[in-house]
Design a protein around this motif. Structure first.
Motif, PDB file in Angstrom:
ATOM      1  N   THR A 132       0.812  -1.220   0.000  1.00 50.85           N
ATOM      2  CA  THR A 132       0.000   0.000   0.000  1.00 50.85           C
ATOM      3  C   THR A 132       0.841   1.264   0.000  1.00 50.85           C
ATOM      4  N   GLY A 133       2.038   1.184   0.591  1.00 47.70           N
ATOM      5  CA  GLY A 133       2.850   2.384   0.735  1.00 47.70           C
ATOM      6  C   GLY A 133       2.375   3.274   1.869  1.00 47.70           C
ATOM      7  N   HIS A 134       1.407   2.807   2.641  1.00 48.21           N
ATOM      8  CA  HIS A 134       0.854   3.586   3.740  1.00 48.21           C
ATOM      9  C   HIS A 134       1.526   3.235   5.066  1.00 48.21           C
ATOM     10  N   ILE A 135       1.235   4.026   6.065  1.00 49.83           N
ATOM     11  CA  ILE A 135       1.714   3.797   7.423  1.00 49.83           C
ATOM     12  C   ILE A 135       0.636   3.031   8.191  1.00 49.83           C
ATOM     13  N   GLU A 176      -4.734   1.463   9.237  1.00 49.22           N
ATOM     14  CA  GLU A 176      -4.043   1.976   8.061  1.00 49.22           C
ATOM     15  C   GLU A 176      -4.262   3.489   7.983  1.00 49.22           C
ATOM     16  N   LEU A 177      -3.181   4.251   7.920  1.00 46.77           N
ATOM     17  CA  LEU A 177      -3.270   5.705   7.817  1.00 46.77           C
ATOM     18  C   LEU A 177      -3.179   6.119   6.357  1.00 46.77           C
ATOM     19  N   LEU A 178      -4.203   6.820   5.875  1.00 47.99           N
ATOM     20  CA  LEU A 178      -4.266   7.211   4.466  1.00 47.99           C
ATOM     21  C   LEU A 178      -3.542   8.540   4.274  1.00 47.99           C
ATOM     22  N   THR A 179      -2.223   8.439   4.291  1.00 44.26           N
ATOM     23  CA  THR A 179      -1.368   9.626   4.222  1.00 44.26           C
ATOM     24  C   THR A 179      -1.493  10.375   2.911  1.00 44.26           C
ATOM     25  N   ASN A 180      -1.974   9.716   1.879  1.00 43.94           N
ATOM     26  CA  ASN A 180      -2.147  10.384   0.587  1.00 43.94           C
ATOM     27  C   ASN A 180      -3.344  11.325   0.592  1.00 43.94           C
ATOM     28  N   LEU A 181      -4.240  11.167   1.550  1.00 45.06           N
ATOM     29  CA  LEU A 181      -5.445  12.004   1.610  1.00 45.06           C
ATOM     30  C   LEU A 181      -5.297  13.152   2.601  1.00 45.06           C
ATOM     31  N   VAL A 182      -4.848  12.843   3.814  1.00 43.20           N
ATOM     32  CA  VAL A 182      -4.735  13.869   4.869  1.00 43.20           C
ATOM     33  C   VAL A 182      -3.433  13.646   5.650  1.00 43.20           C
TER      34      VAL A 182
END
Length: 216
Positions: free
Chosen positions: A38-41, A60-66
């Motif tokens: 995913t490439g997410h944290i 899962e933290l959606l770092t690409n959004l916020v």
């Protein structure tokens, strides 16, 4: 834990009826691969209910959004920020925080690092920080977002939904989702409550942090 049968259908791997652990073992491998791709944290909360370990919730933290909102949650899980202008003797960490509120059919809530009862909080950016965006919708259980007291009042308190709650869209900044441990969330949601919506049995985040995917 991981829904092994669902993961088997999702990734179309073979089921060996002679191996009672076939689904579970293959699901675990696919799950670990999924996390890394995913490439997410990913962060975790180890929860106790009434002093007994209840399990781990993986988010899962959606770092690409916020990204700023995710960084706030990540650092509060790690507990590595020493000074963010917080009140004296307040540790910038979710460790030790109670799940102080359960909204039946809505969400479970925690993250008051200041008072630990739902009337306080503090972000890594200062007391509050503004809403970053509302792209992630509250369209299922397991959505994680920032609890607030109105527009641009995000601190440290967060919630995890237990059902679809579209009325929250545009009002609360959602930043992640539970990928493992929904059974723990459901168990907390099902606890008997006090009149103030606090669980009668204490629910505590005993430990928390970021998952090291290189060794997971």
């Amino acid at each position: 834990g991981i829904n092994a049968e669902y993961m088997g259908k999702l990734f179309s791997f073979d089921y060996d009826p002679t191996d009672i652990n076939s689904y579970e073992n293959q699901a675990k491998i696919r799950y670990q691969t999924f996390l890394k791709q995913t490439g997410h944290i990913f962060c975790y909360l180890d929860v106790s209910i009434g002093g007994t370990a209840a399990g781990r919730v993986v988010i899962e933290l959606l770092t690409n959004l916020v990204p700023r909102t995710c960084e706030n949650f990540r650092h509060l899980c790690i507990g590595d920020i020493k000074d963010a202008g917080q009140p004296k003797n307040v540790r910038m960490s979710y460790a030790g925080c109670k799940f102080f509120r359960v909204l039946p059919g809505g969400a479970i809530q925690s993250g008051d690092i200041v008072n630990n009862r739902g009337n306080g909080g503090h972000s890594i950016y200062g007391p509050l920080f503004p809403d970053e965006g509302f792209r992630l919708k509250h369209d299922s259980e397991g959505i994680v977002g920032m609890a607030n007291n109105g527009k641009d009042t995000n601190g440290s308190q967060f919630y995890i939904t237990v059902a679809r709650n579209s009325w929250m869209d545009g009002k609360y900044v959602a930043f992640g989702r539970v990928v493992d441990g929904l059974s723990v969330v459901r168990r907390i949601h099902g606890l008997p409550l006090k009149p103030n919506q606090m669980p009668q049995t204490p629910v505590i985040i005993e430990s928390c942090g970021e998952i090291d995917l290189s060794t997971y």
